[in-house]
Design a protein around this motif. Structure first.
Motif, PDB file in Angstrom:
ATOM      1  N   GLY A 104      41.051  33.462  24.409  1.00  0.00           N
ATOM      2  CA  GLY A 104      40.082  33.861  25.551  1.00  0.00           C
ATOM      3  C   GLY A 104      40.360  35.235  25.889  1.00  0.00           C
ATOM      4  O   GLY A 104      41.404  35.816  25.604  1.00  0.00           O
TER       5      GLY A 104
ATOM      6  N   ASP B 187      35.501  37.702  28.635  1.00  0.00           N
ATOM      7  CA  ASP B 187      34.761  36.294  29.092  1.00  0.00           C
ATOM      8  C   ASP B 187      34.899  36.135  30.715  1.00  0.00           C
ATOM      9  O   ASP B 187      34.082  35.539  31.117  1.00  0.00           O
ATOM     10  CB  ASP B 187      35.374  35.064  28.503  1.00  0.00           C
ATOM     11  CG  ASP B 187      35.366  35.380  26.959  1.00  0.00           C
ATOM     12  OD1 ASP B 187      34.441  35.797  26.407  1.00  0.00           O
ATOM     13  OD2 ASP B 187      36.496  34.987  26.318  1.00  0.00           O
ATOM     14  N   GLU B 188      36.186  36.516  31.201  1.00  0.00           N
ATOM     15  CA  GLU B 188      36.336  36.386  32.576  1.00  0.00           C
ATOM     16  C   GLU B 188      36.838  37.607  33.325  1.00  0.00           C
ATOM     17  O   GLU B 188      37.368  38.496  32.607  1.00  0.00           O
ATOM     18  CB  GLU B 188      37.491  35.098  32.666  1.00  0.00           C
ATOM     19  CG  GLU B 188      37.252  33.904  32.243  1.00  0.00           C
ATOM     20  CD  GLU B 188      36.472  32.863  32.892  1.00  0.00           C
ATOM     21  OE1 GLU B 188      36.638  33.172  34.322  1.00  0.00           O
ATOM     22  OE2 GLU B 188      35.809  32.024  32.614  1.00  0.00           O
TER      23      GLU B 188
ATOM     24  N   ALA C  84      33.444  33.722  35.583  1.00  0.00           N
ATOM     25  CA  ALA C  84      32.796  34.086  34.403  1.00  0.00           C
ATOM     26  C   ALA C  84      32.082  35.566  34.653  1.00  0.00           C
ATOM     27  O   ALA C  84      31.563  36.019  35.411  1.00  0.00           O
ATOM     28  CB  ALA C  84      31.951  33.101  34.044  1.00  0.00           C
TER      29      ALA C  84
ATOM     30  N   PRO D   4      26.539  36.045  26.711  1.00  0.00           N
ATOM     31  CA  PRO D   4      28.374  35.826  27.022  1.00  0.00           C
ATOM     32  C   PRO D   4      29.003  37.469  26.434  1.00  0.00           C
ATOM     33  O   PRO D   4      28.193  37.805  25.353  1.00  0.00           O
ATOM     34  CB  PRO D   4      28.698  34.662  26.132  1.00  0.00           C
ATOM     35  CG  PRO D   4      27.528  34.664  24.942  1.00  0.00           C
ATOM     36  CD  PRO D   4      26.022  35.043  25.726  1.00  0.00           C
TER      37      PRO D   4
END
Length: 551
Positions: free
Chosen positions: A45, A233-234, A248, A550
């Protein structure tokens, strides 16, 4: 075929986040700088820590890597890596993790590499961390990773010293050395802040490709919300060491809930191209219609230098003109000829051919005394406020220096002009007794602008004036510059590699490549409908996050 089941320890480690930070607090001496920060990154991630300088981003990264100053840095809370708590480990037990399983890409490659050792000799240290013991096998692995990160001619890079490579190449070297041991987590601390926009895109693309190829987790530290929104992603938004917002990327970017995140979003040039759009754009029409109203005119200027015994053209037949009260931008990658063009305009270099005219007066072929008179009305704001101001002088003396040099007015009149210049850039006269080290980065650059203003010039050359500053501080500096332009009719020549910022603040633009102008015109035309492939590549490198998709 024999089926090997994962051990209980493996299953537990894979189920847990790759990195989990819980209630992390950090202090330097008795001064707390990070307060109860929590976040996690899953295997493969990505997460961005964003915020201004002093928000605690790099301190958190140093805590994860156990690189806080031993004498003053104290961290509390929990930092778990692959299921194991590491904050309390001894240095002897943690050292095998750093470099092998935890990779690090620092912000400034020029300070991260030893200048008196070749790249190859330093790369063998990283290769040794991968468990390869044979020198020949290490060299093969180094050349392979250099090719993987897109370095041209890896063998030449291997034998080169750091000063023989560009900033973009050095940053790729650091990324290659960081991923050579195949770490599980890569910490990238502002890895592109000092790079051209196209090199920035290549580096960020490379980090994304390595995540996909090797399954590496990424902790990205940046002050640019547009980059964070496009690449991770975050997001965790920090201010003064405290979390302002987290979640997010799509959600935070599309609907920020904290006022600070809203401000960061408003200050990101890539997200707000119309921030400085003017209602009155009559000056821009002079680009094509009014041939008499010209503050700066550069006509077919060329300049060559002798490098390694051969003559090389730095600029070739460069032409542009700037109407009064407008902003003209020179853009292009490093080596495109921007700096040489500025030096020719300022009279610091003499063109081989061509003419430069400022306010209708030729700036070429003039005596030093005549050039001195021209320079009084043509001032420069340098790129880095941390090096352009004499650290031993007070703010008052720094701003007063041009008045002293040109012997303007009495002492009392000079002091009054200093106060007026500081007030014009939004600084209190009380700062006159301070030295640069007692000022923030934004305050330093405002001092540099005040020094340029104090002689009441007609033209100010802005050489990457905010590239070393956070986006919020940058926005404040340009708010000042735009206000001064409206109030005083100033003309700006703006040198930059940041096309998002150019799109915000410039009226007209010249795109340089290899010393030649490949495209020129109004910013809205050139950047919205570029004709040349090179210009399209520059425009495509502007971060364009989409909150609906995303990262």
């Amino acid at each position: 075929m024999t089926l090997t089941l994962p051990s209980r320890e493996q299953t537990r480690a894979e189920a847990a986040p790759l990195l989990r930070v819980r209630d992390l607090s950090v202090a330097y001496g008795r001064t707390p700088v990070v307060h109860d920060v929590s976040f996690s990154i899953p295997h493969g991630g990505s997460l961005a820590l964003i915020g201004e300088s002093g928000s605690g981003k790099s301190t958190i990264a140093r805590s994860v890597l156990r690189l806080l100053p031993r004498a003053t840095g104290r961290a509390s809370g929990r930092v778990e890596f692959a299921g194991d708590e590491v904050l309390g480990l001894s240095e002897a037990r943690f050292r095998p993790l750093r470099g092998r399983r935890l990779g690090f890409v620092p912000q400034d490659p020029s300070n991260a590499l030893n200048p008196v050792r070749t790249i190859g000799s330093q790369a063998h240290e990283a290769a040794a961390l991968s468990g390869i013991t044979d020198a020949g096998a290490q060299r093969d692995a180094i050349l392979d990773v250099f090719a993987r990160v897109g370095l041209p001619d890896p063998r030449r890079v291997y034998g080169s010293y750091p000063h023989q490579l560009s900033g973009g190449m050095l940053q790729r070297v650091l990324i290659g050395l960081a991923v050579l041991p195949r770490p599980e987590l890569l910490v990238a601390d502002e890895p592109t802040s000092a790079l051209d926009v196209t090199i920035q895109k290549r580096i960020l693309d490379l980090l994304g490709d390595l995540r996909e190829e090797l399954g590496i987790g990424l902790l990205l530290i940046t002050h640019d919300l547009a980059i964070a929104a496009e690449r991770t992603d975050e997001i965790v938004v920090l201010k003064d060491g405290r979390v302002q917002e987290a979640g997010a990327t799509r959600e935070v970017f599309a609907a920020p809930t904290s006022p600070y995140t809203v401000q960061l979003q408003a200050d990101a040039p890539a997200l707000n191209p119309d921030r400085y759009r003017r209602a009155d754009e009559r000056g821009v029409d002079a680009w094509t219609t009014d041939t008499t109203a010209t503050r700066i005119e550069v006509r077919e200027v060329s300049k060559s230098f002798v490098v390694d015994g051969s003559e090389r053209a730095a600029v070739s037949a460069v032409s542009f003109r700037v109407p009064p009260g407008t902003t003209h931008a020179l853009v292009g990658e490093s080596g495109s000829g921007k700096t040489t063009t500025v030096r020719l305009l300022l009279g610091l270099e003499t063109p081989d051919t061509g003419d430069i005219v400022v306010d209708g007066k030729p700036a070429t072929g003039r005596t030093e005394a005549e050039l001195r008179g021209i320079r009084r009305h043509l001032q420069l704001v340098y790129q880095n406020p941390f090096t352009s101001l004499d650290p031993t002088w007070t703010v008052g003396r720094i701003v007063r220096e041009p008045l002293d040099q040109y012997r303007v007015g009495t002492r009392a009149e000079r002091l009054a002009k200093v106060t007026e210049a500081l007030d014009a850039v939004g600084l209190s006269p009380q700062l006159t007794r301070r030295r640069p080290d007692a000022l923030s980065g934004g305050q330093r650059q405002r001092v540099a602008i005040a020094r340029a203003l104090v002689l009441e010039p007609d033209v100010i050359v802005l050489d990457e004036p905010t590239s070393a500053l956070d986006v919020t501080v940058q926005a404040g500096v340009f708010d000042v510059l735009r206000r001064l332009q409206r109030e005083r009719g100033l003309t700006y020549l703006f040198v930059s590699h940041d096309l998002a910022l150019v799109r915000q603040i410039a009226d007209t633009v010249s795109v340089l490549k290899d010393g030649r102008v490949v495209e020129a015109g109004r910013v809205a035309d050139v950047l919205s409908h570029p004709r040349e492939q090179y210009t399209r590549a520059l425009v495509d490198a502007i971060p364009t996050p989409d909150p609906r998709s995303p990262s």
